[in-house]
Design an enzyme around this catalytic site. Sequence first.
Site, short mmCIF file in Angstrom:
data_model
loop_
_atom_site.label_atom_id
_atom_site.label_comp_id
_atom_site.label_asym_id
_atom_site.label_seq_id
_atom_site.Cartn_x
_atom_site.Cartn_y
_atom_site.Cartn_z
CG HIS A 40 -6.78 -59.38 17.07
ND1 HIS A 40 -6.79 -58.39 18.01
CD2 HIS A 40 -7.65 -58.98 16.10
CE1 HIS A 40 -7.63 -57.43 17.64
NE2 HIS A 40 -8.16 -57.77 16.48
CG HIS A 73 -11.86 -57.95 20.56
ND1 HIS A 73 -10.80 -58.18 21.38
CD2 HIS A 73 -11.47 -58.28 19.31
CE1 HIS A 73 -9.81 -58.64 20.64
NE2 HIS A 73 -10.18 -58.73 19.40
CD GLU A 125 -11.31 -54.91 26.09
OE1 GLU A 125 -10.47 -55.73 25.65
OE2 GLU A 125 -11.37 -54.55 27.27
CB THR A 163 -9.59 -56.96 29.32
OG1 THR A 163 -9.61 -57.16 27.91
CG2 THR A 163 -10.97 -56.72 29.85
CB CYS A 191 -8.05 -59.86 31.47
SG CYS A 191 -8.20 -61.62 31.45
CB SER A 220 -3.49 -55.31 21.51
OG SER A 220 -4.06 -55.51 22.74
CG ASN A 221 -3.09 -60.91 24.18
OD1 ASN A 221 -2.35 -61.85 24.39
ND2 ASN A 221 -4.14 -61.01 23.37
CB SER A 263 -5.71 -64.39 20.37
OG SER A 263 -4.57 -63.58 20.18
FE1 F3S Z 1 -11.17 -62.42 28.10
FE2 F3S Z 1 -8.97 -61.95 29.32
FE3 F3S Z 1 -9.02 -63.45 27.29
S1 F3S Z 1 -10.51 -60.47 28.85
S2 F3S Z 1 -10.64 -62.69 26.01
S3 F3S Z 1 -9.99 -63.93 29.23
S4 F3S Z 1 -7.43 -61.98 27.77
#
Ligand code: F3S
Length: 279
Positions: A40, A73, A125, A163, A191, A220-221, A263
């Site tokens: 993203h 994802h 995801e 995650t 995560c 989203s993150n 990302s």
């Molecule tokens: Fe994976 Fe965590 Fe990145 S789930 S894609 S290491 S934010």
Amino acid sequence: MKVIRARYAGACYGVQRALSMANDVVARGEAACTLGPLIHNPQVVDDLAARGVSVACRVEDVADGDVMIIRSHGVTPQVRDAAASRGLAVLDATCPHVARAQKAAENLARQGCHVVVVGEAGHPEVEGLTAYACGAGGAVDVVAGPGELPDGLCDPVGVVVQTTQMQEQLDAVVEALRARGLSPVVKDTVCFATRQRQEAAAELAQTVDAMVIIGGRNSSNTTRLAEICAKACERSFHVEAADEIDPAWFRDCRTVGVTAGASTPEDQIQAIEDVLRAL
Ligand code: F3S
């Protein structure tokens, strides 16, 4: 103006891995396309397109002979089946943490649990997690928070989480289930990279005059990081690129904090830090 970067910021392991897999395909000269934007981050997606990696929305849109890259994802089992039935070469860049969450959703359903997925409905995801649980015969509900839990849930209930969700969201859902007298089986698949970036952003936002949050608006993150920063620092600004920086935002600021979503590649962070330092 002093520019301070959060202790943890920027591209996570899963994104770096997906990018490096896509770059390897380009380097080998293979025709390729990603199923949905690889990450993203519009700038990265444009750069890949310029180097011949296109984006397909559906398996049916992938050109014959193209390597189909699955992004971090992950995808549903149905998408994998569709690619296999077309005989497409697949490069699987599903983040191992997402794969773990998919497995957890599947296992909860196999154990007979009604599966509650804590996450953003419609996110790829979450669609994957839902499909793995449904595929294993489970009933599934996607909830963004405790207020969305359906009536009439009964044990056994299993909980799995997207995650990139906030830990508090998961905790609130679990607490609400327990308050109903249920004993949910909880798979905490938040995560660690997300947690680290959220905690570091919250910590830094409390100590600076302004915060800049870097990353795709469709990430989203990154959006979560922006929300966290806005709570602690009134002057918080979410930007995608250096040319969005407005010097007026930083009037009378002595310190500015910088964070970036999982990302966001390093070169984009540095470009914005350079602009901030030059103010
Ligand atoms: Fe994976 Fe965590 Fe990145 S789930 S894609 S290491 S934010």
